[in-house]
Design a protein around this motif. Structure first.
Motif, PDB file in Angstrom:
ATOM      1  N   THR A   3      62.450  75.149  -6.537  1.00  0.00           N
ATOM      2  CA  THR A   3      62.263  75.305  -5.087  1.00  0.00           C
ATOM      3  C   THR A   3      61.090  76.213  -4.744  1.00  0.00           C
ATOM      4  O   THR A   3      60.666  76.259  -3.583  1.00  0.00           O
ATOM      5  CB  THR A   3      63.541  75.867  -4.445  1.00  0.00           C
ATOM      6  OG1 THR A   3      63.878  77.117  -5.064  1.00  0.00           O
ATOM      7  CG2 THR A   3      64.697  74.898  -4.607  1.00  0.00           C
ATOM      8  N   GLU A   4      60.570  76.948  -5.734  1.00  0.00           N
ATOM      9  CA  GLU A   4      59.424  77.817  -5.490  1.00  0.00           C
ATOM     10  C   GLU A   4      58.093  77.091  -5.695  1.00  0.00           C
ATOM     11  O   GLU A   4      57.033  77.686  -5.502  1.00  0.00           O
ATOM     12  CB  GLU A   4      59.480  79.030  -6.424  1.00  0.00           C
ATOM     13  CG  GLU A   4      60.641  79.978  -6.145  1.00  0.00           C
ATOM     14  CD  GLU A   4      60.527  80.620  -4.762  1.00  0.00           C
ATOM     15  OE1 GLU A   4      59.395  80.851  -4.300  1.00  0.00           O
ATOM     16  OE2 GLU A   4      61.578  80.887  -4.157  1.00  0.00           O
ATOM     17  N   SER A   5      58.138  75.820  -6.081  1.00  0.00           N
ATOM     18  CA  SER A   5      56.893  75.074  -6.281  1.00  0.00           C
ATOM     19  C   SER A   5      56.196  74.828  -4.952  1.00  0.00           C
ATOM     20  O   SER A   5      56.844  74.686  -3.906  1.00  0.00           O
ATOM     21  CB  SER A   5      57.179  73.742  -6.972  1.00  0.00           C
ATOM     22  OG  SER A   5      57.865  72.863  -6.103  1.00  0.00           O
ATOM     23  N   LYS A 130      65.268  87.697   0.033  1.00  0.00           N
ATOM     24  CA  LYS A 130      63.854  87.922   0.348  1.00  0.00           C
ATOM     25  C   LYS A 130      63.079  86.615   0.425  1.00  0.00           C
ATOM     26  O   LYS A 130      62.225  86.441   1.310  1.00  0.00           O
ATOM     27  CB  LYS A 130      63.258  88.827  -0.733  1.00  0.00           C
ATOM     28  CG  LYS A 130      61.794  89.174  -0.532  1.00  0.00           C
ATOM     29  CD  LYS A 130      61.586  90.139   0.603  1.00  0.00           C
ATOM     30  CE  LYS A 130      60.137  90.620   0.649  1.00  0.00           C
ATOM     31  NZ  LYS A 130      59.891  91.555   1.749  1.00  0.00           N
ATOM     32  N   SER A 131      63.364  85.689  -0.471  1.00  0.00           N
ATOM     33  CA  SER A 131      62.665  84.402  -0.454  1.00  0.00           C
ATOM     34  C   SER A 131      62.947  83.646   0.837  1.00  0.00           C
ATOM     35  O   SER A 131      62.054  83.013   1.409  1.00  0.00           O
ATOM     36  CB  SER A 131      63.099  83.550  -1.654  1.00  0.00           C
ATOM     37  OG  SER A 131      62.720  84.148  -2.865  1.00  0.00           O
ATOM     38  N   ARG A 132      64.181  83.726   1.325  1.00  0.00           N
ATOM     39  CA  ARG A 132      64.539  83.055   2.575  1.00  0.00           C
ATOM     40  C   ARG A 132      63.802  83.682   3.750  1.00  0.00           C
ATOM     41  O   ARG A 132      63.295  82.981   4.631  1.00  0.00           O
ATOM     42  CB  ARG A 132      66.052  83.132   2.780  1.00  0.00           C
ATOM     43  CG  ARG A 132      66.536  82.475   4.049  1.00  0.00           C
ATOM     44  CD  ARG A 132      68.030  82.684   4.228  1.00  0.00           C
ATOM     45  NE  ARG A 132      68.804  81.833   3.324  1.00  0.00           N
ATOM     46  CZ  ARG A 132      70.128  81.890   3.215  1.00  0.00           C
ATOM     47  NH1 ARG A 132      70.814  82.786   3.923  1.00  0.00           N
ATOM     48  NH2 ARG A 132      70.769  81.074   2.401  1.00  0.00           N
ATOM     49  N   GLY A 137      59.744  82.993   7.966  1.00  0.00           N
ATOM     50  CA  GLY A 137      58.570  83.453   8.710  1.00  0.00           C
ATOM     51  C   GLY A 137      57.405  82.506   8.553  1.00  0.00           C
ATOM     52  O   GLY A 137      56.705  82.176   9.523  1.00  0.00           O
ATOM     53  N   LEU A 138      57.179  82.043   7.314  1.00  0.00           N
ATOM     54  CA  LEU A 138      56.097  81.097   7.058  1.00  0.00           C
ATOM     55  C   LEU A 138      56.316  79.788   7.803  1.00  0.00           C
ATOM     56  O   LEU A 138      55.370  79.196   8.346  1.00  0.00           O
ATOM     57  CB  LEU A 138      56.006  80.830   5.552  1.00  0.00           C
ATOM     58  CG  LEU A 138      54.951  79.824   5.081  1.00  0.00           C
ATOM     59  CD1 LEU A 138      53.545  80.316   5.416  1.00  0.00           C
ATOM     60  CD2 LEU A 138      55.100  79.557   3.585  1.00  0.00           C
TER      61      LEU A 138
END
Length: 395
Positions: A3-5, A130-132, A137-138
């Motif tokens: 999911t970080e790709s 933190k990733s969420r 925000g992005l």
């Protein structure tokens, strides 16, 4: 699935951008569209309605979409919705009947209600902590930037013919292959079939829902009334009016990019307090400034405030909603989001029968400051309660 790709993130962001373009892409087409349908007795009113018409159907369908994706999965509806998004969105290019164009705009709203609910739910499924925060925000920042791009491109194309901007809705077909290649169904997304378990979110989630609607009721007065207000203070250049409105979206994107860092230091209530305070100062600047430069200051402050509050509301709902009913809660969030946009003119415009534009913005500024104080007070009360509980547990 990683999911970080960048492929997964880019696909989620592209689907998210379809939401903002659904409303504003054809803004520049409205004057010529009004002329084209001037022979209809209610043509001008219906043309203006076509801009906000999708919001009503987004609000209606989103809750249903949330229930469906909890039961049957996130991605089964997405491909279908993207195809019909293009069909409904492009209706103004193909059709000569204004009522059929409105039907196409309704279909567009239904598809946006589905795609918006799915993509917000997938963000909650794929990311934690933190990733969420960072991605939420992005997401709002990219949606804001996408709004600037699509409204600018729509204005450029409308100079050739008012129908051409409707073709931009075929962008959903370009996004479709990426959704099949890079998005995967979360394993835990299907609702448990056990009938003996009743799963509910904490009651405070309704505060966030209603607050989302209130945010948009307040904020949507800007695109609706700022053009008329600027005319009253002597700004006649349409380009300057467009820049003023677009600047709000730009400043919203800037603060959304900063949301994650701010959330690390502040509570959800504090961020709402800051957001409403910035909007309150922005509306006061618009009301009291009586000049284009002060309106621009107001746009800056209002955009910064709204850019903080939208991802703040999204992340708070993601935090509160149990995974088993996450789709339903995200559907409700989408409903309250777009219901606020739809009813904003209905709620606020009657005040212009009594107040001038300046007086209305000042009145709203006072309301926004009161809301800010309320959220700061809520944070103080909840912090004090937690401290008292800790002390009582020690003894």
């Amino acid at each position: 699935m990683n999911t970080e790709s960048w492929q997964v993130k880019a696909t989620l962001l592209l689907v998210s951008s379809l939401t903002i373009m659904s409303m504003i892409t054809i803004s520049a087409s409205l004057p010529d569209m009004t002329i084209a349908f001037s022979e209809l007795s209610n043509g001008p009113a219906l043309v203006k309605l076509s801009l906000s018409f999708p919001a009503l159907f987004i609000a209606i369908i989103a809750v249903v979409a949330g229930l469906v994706i909890d039961r049957f999965g996130r991605l089964k509806l997405l491909g279908i919705a993207l195809v019909f998004y293009a069909i409904g969105g492009s209706s103004g290019y193909w059709l000569d009947n204004l009522y059929l164009i409105l039907a196409g705009r309704a279909l567009l709203g239904i598809c946006v209600g589905i795609t918006m609910t799915i993509v917000i739910t997938l963000v909650a499924d794929y990311y934690q902590g933190k990733s969420r925060q960072k991605f939420a925000g992005l997401q709002i920042a990219v949606m804001s930037i996408g709004g600037i791009v699509f409204v600018t491109l729509g204005g450029f194309l409308a100079d050739f013919n008012w129908r051409i901007p409707f073709l931009l809705y075929f962008f959903s077909i370009m996004v479709l292959p990426a959704t099949y290649l890079y998005l995967k169904e979360p394993k835990e997304s299907i609702l448990s079939q056990r009938s003996d378990v009743v799963i509910k979110s904490p009651p405070i989630i309704w505060l966030v829902f209603f607050n989302m609607m209130l945010m948009w009721i307040m904020f949507f007065i800007i695109p609706v009334q700022i053009p008329f207000y600027l005319k009253t203070i002597g700004v006649e250049t349409n380009a300057l009016i467009g820049i003023a409105i677009a600047s709000t979206t730009l400043f919203s994107a800037i603060s959304s990019f900063s949301f994650s860092s701010i959330k690390d230091k502040l509570s959800f209530q504090q961020i709402f307090g800051i957001g409403y305070l910035l909007m309150g100062f922005g509306f006061a600047s618009i009301a009291l400034g009586n000049s284009y430069s002060m309106v621009m200051v107001g746009m800056l402050l209002s955009g910064l405030g709204m850019g903080l509050m939208i991802p703040n509301a999204n992340v708070w709902i993601m935090h509160l909603a149990p995974p088993e009913i996450r789709g339903k809660e995200m559907g409700r969030l989408t409903t309250f989001w777009f219901m606020g946009q739809f009813i904003s003119p209905i709620v606020l415009l009657p005040f212009l029968n009594t107040f001038s534009h300046s007086q209305l913005f000042f009145l709203l500024a006072c309301v926004l400051v009161v809301l800010s104080i309320g959220f700061f007070g809520t944070h103080f009360w909840s912090s004090k309660s937690k401290k008292n509980n800790l002390v009582s547990q020690r003894f």
